[in-house]
Design a protein around this motif. Sequence first.
Motif, PDB file in Angstrom:
ATOM      1  N   VAL A  35       7.830  68.843 107.116  1.00  0.00           N
ATOM      2  CA  VAL A  35       9.354  68.760 107.103  1.00  0.00           C
ATOM      3  C   VAL A  35       9.881  69.912 105.880  1.00  0.00           C
ATOM      4  N   PHE A  59      16.477  65.625  99.007  1.00  0.00           N
ATOM      5  CA  PHE A  59      15.371  65.806  99.946  1.00  0.00           C
ATOM      6  C   PHE A  59      15.861  65.198 101.172  1.00  0.00           C
ATOM      7  N   VAL A  92       7.541  61.151 105.247  1.00  0.00           N
ATOM      8  CA  VAL A  92       7.292  62.570 105.043  1.00  0.00           C
ATOM      9  C   VAL A  92       8.367  63.353 104.286  1.00  0.00           C
ATOM     10  N   PHE A  93       8.253  63.963 103.007  1.00  0.00           N
ATOM     11  CA  PHE A  93       9.319  64.428 102.665  1.00  0.00           C
ATOM     12  C   PHE A  93       9.440  66.026 102.583  1.00  0.00           C
ATOM     13  N   GLY A  94      10.620  66.692 102.697  1.00  0.00           N
ATOM     14  CA  GLY A  94      10.736  68.090 102.625  1.00  0.00           C
ATOM     15  C   GLY A  94      10.638  68.426 101.124  1.00  0.00           C
ATOM     16  N   LYS A  95      10.768  69.878 101.096  1.00  0.00           N
ATOM     17  CA  LYS A  95      10.624  70.490  99.721  1.00  0.00           C
ATOM     18  C   LYS A  95      11.800  70.111  98.682  1.00  0.00           C
TER      19      LYS A  95
END
Lengths: 112, 112
Positions: B4, B89, B101-104
Amino acid sequence: EPEVTQTPSHQVTQMGQEVILRCVPISNHLYFYWYRQILGQKVEFLVSFYNNEISEKSEIFDDQFSVERPDGSNFTLKIRSTKLEDSAMYFCASRGGYYGYTFGSGTRLTVV
Amino acid sequence: GESVGLHLPTLSVQEGDNSIINCAYSNSASDYFIWYKQESGKGPQFIIDIRSNMDKRQGQRVTVLLNKTVKHLSLQIAATQPGDSAVYFCAEGSGGNTPLVFGKGTRLSVIA
């Protein structure tokens, strides 16, 4: 509003020492998670736990890490021999059903 | 691997303006998306979520848009306030016990 509670809020430890991070998930939740966040970076998955066993773990979750649900309320993350690179925020999360993750406020671990 | 990500790492907006934060995802099996707000020293705070059978969902001052064709997610904040300043996020999940699932993350700064 039910909360996920984490203790301590900040832990300082010497390299090579063992630490235990504690979490009290929401009481009727069944799925439990640990995530970590190195300063300035994204939140990364460590491990998930369901039905008293690990259901999934990431590459980060090596033999130095372990999780336990010692009683009906606590969920712990143990790091056996801490390294400098273990310094991060550690977040516990719990989930009751298909959706609806709730995160705790985190434990800031500083390894010196 | 599947991931992501976010298009913009930082965003500065004038107080009262609308903010749009974007996120790209690559796992076509994801069916649940969440936006989190993280203030300094705190854990991810749930803002709004959306399931893959929807393309828009509105909350109080926030709207999430999902475009499955191009695998894009956005968060719109109306009448942005100083209290909205934080890191945002996006996260994706695909059901069962699959972890989020995390993004930046995107840092939103509101200029008074």
